[in-house]
Design an enzyme around this catalytic site. Structure first.
Site, mmCIF file in Angstrom:
data_model
loop_
_atom_site.group_PDB
_atom_site.id
_atom_site.type_symbol
_atom_site.label_atom_id
_atom_site.label_comp_id
_atom_site.label_asym_id
_atom_site.label_seq_id
_atom_site.Cartn_x
_atom_site.Cartn_y
_atom_site.Cartn_z
ATOM 1 N N LYS A 44 0.838 -1.216 0.000
ATOM 2 C CA LYS A 44 0.000 0.000 0.000
ATOM 3 C C LYS A 44 0.869 1.260 0.000
ATOM 4 O O LYS A 44 0.377 2.372 0.062
ATOM 5 C CB LYS A 44 -0.892 0.022 1.259
ATOM 6 N N LYS A 46 2.871 2.017 2.461
ATOM 7 C CA LYS A 46 2.955 2.520 3.846
ATOM 8 C C LYS A 46 3.941 1.653 4.612
ATOM 9 O O LYS A 46 3.931 0.441 4.476
ATOM 10 C CB LYS A 46 1.598 2.369 4.550
HETATM 11 N N1 C2G Z 1 -9.958 7.242 9.193
HETATM 12 C C1 C2G Z 1 -10.863 8.200 9.626
HETATM 13 N N2 C2G Z 1 -10.401 9.390 10.086
HETATM 14 C C2 C2G Z 1 -9.061 9.638 10.141
HETATM 15 C C3 C2G Z 1 -8.142 8.660 9.710
HETATM 16 C C4 C2G Z 1 -8.617 7.447 9.233
HETATM 17 O O1 C2G Z 1 -12.083 7.979 9.573
HETATM 18 N N3 C2G Z 1 -8.628 10.849 10.606
HETATM 19 C C5 C2G Z 1 -10.498 5.972 8.676
HETATM 20 C C6 C2G Z 1 -10.099 5.708 7.241
HETATM 21 O O2 C2G Z 1 -10.979 6.352 6.346
HETATM 22 C C7 C2G Z 1 -10.230 4.185 7.167
HETATM 23 C C8 C2G Z 1 -9.854 3.732 8.596
HETATM 24 O O3 C2G Z 1 -9.973 4.901 9.436
HETATM 25 O O4 C2G Z 1 -11.564 3.809 6.892
HETATM 26 C C9 C2G Z 1 -8.445 3.206 8.687
HETATM 27 O O5 C2G Z 1 -7.583 4.197 8.167
HETATM 28 P P1 C2G Z 1 -6.071 3.756 7.801
HETATM 29 O O6 C2G Z 1 -5.479 3.054 8.949
HETATM 30 O O7 C2G Z 1 -5.394 4.937 7.201
HETATM 31 O O8 C2G Z 1 -6.302 2.639 6.696
HETATM 32 P P2 C2G Z 1 -6.277 2.792 5.112
HETATM 33 O O9 C2G Z 1 -4.904 3.080 4.650
HETATM 34 O O10 C2G Z 1 -7.361 3.705 4.742
HETATM 35 O O11 C2G Z 1 -6.580 1.278 4.706
HETATM 36 O O12 C2G Z 1 -8.280 -2.073 1.883
HETATM 37 C C10 C2G Z 1 -8.577 -0.863 2.561
HETATM 38 C C11 C2G Z 1 -7.355 -0.337 3.242
HETATM 39 O O13 C2G Z 1 -6.759 -1.318 4.056
HETATM 40 C C12 C2G Z 1 -7.722 0.883 4.081
#
Ligand code: C2G
Length: 153
Positions: A44, A46
């Site tokens: 991803k 990350k």
């Molecule tokens: N999120 C949120 N508010 C934030 C940060 C994140 O609502 N300030 C939500 C994101 O939209 C996501 C979840 O928290 O739905 C997890 O965020 P991340 O850990 O950044 O994961 P992400 O990279 O979005 O991975 O296959 C889908 C991916 O694995 C999603």
């Protein structure tokens, strides 16, 4: 029993993650969370600071979370939805539209992200305390200490 499914890295667990999981749980009776594995995170683009085992344990500790599975690829959602009989896939709205193609097998909901907080922002804050900067700081203190010693004879 309405089953809710969501996915994420959940690195440096913060209030945005908490609120997302709390919101997701309100759409059903059971919440299953796919936590991205360390290997998938690299795919991803990350590099998570907290290892998968700890990220998964932190998410699992949330009272709103009923089960945690490992997310190892972009392509496992359809299998997961069918295997878990998930009724709804919930994601933050930074993913708006990206998972609409699952609407033929489950509901898809995007919920508003929590503004003002993100893992990348937290990494920025932590950066000055990285080991390189700390060792540089230690070196300068030693130099200063030696200089003061010399001044005091
Ligand atoms: N999120 C949120 N508010 C934030 C940060 C994140 O609502 N300030 C939500 C994101 O939209 C996501 C979840 O928290 O739905 C997890 O965020 P991340 O850990 O950044 O994961 P992400 O990279 O979005 O991975 O296959 C889908 C991916 O694995 C999603």
């Amino acid at each position: 029993m309405r089953i809710v499914l969501t996915y994420g890295t959940f690195d440096l667990f913060h209030i945005g993650h908490v609120r997302l999981l709390q919101r997701a749980r309100t759409f059903g009776d059971k919440l299953v969370v796919g936590v991205s594995s360390d290997k998938f995170n690299e795919e991803k683009g990350k590099k998570s600071i907290i290892c998968y085992e700890h990220r998964a344990a932190i998410v699992a500790a949330m009272k709103d979370v009923d089960d945690v599975i490992s997310e190892d690829s972009w392509n496992q959602k359809e299998t997961d939805i069918k295997k878990l009989n998930a009724d709804i896939l919930v994601m933050g709205d930074d993913w708006e539209g990206k998972f609409d193609h699952f609407r033929d097998i489950c509901e898809v909901k995007y919920v508003p992200r929590t503004h003002g907080i993100s893992t990348s922002q937290l990494k920025e804050v932590l950066k000055p305390f990285s080991s390189k900067e700390i060792s540089d700081l230690k070196d300068s203190f030693t130099t200063l200490e030696n200089f003061i010693r010399q001044l005091n004879g």
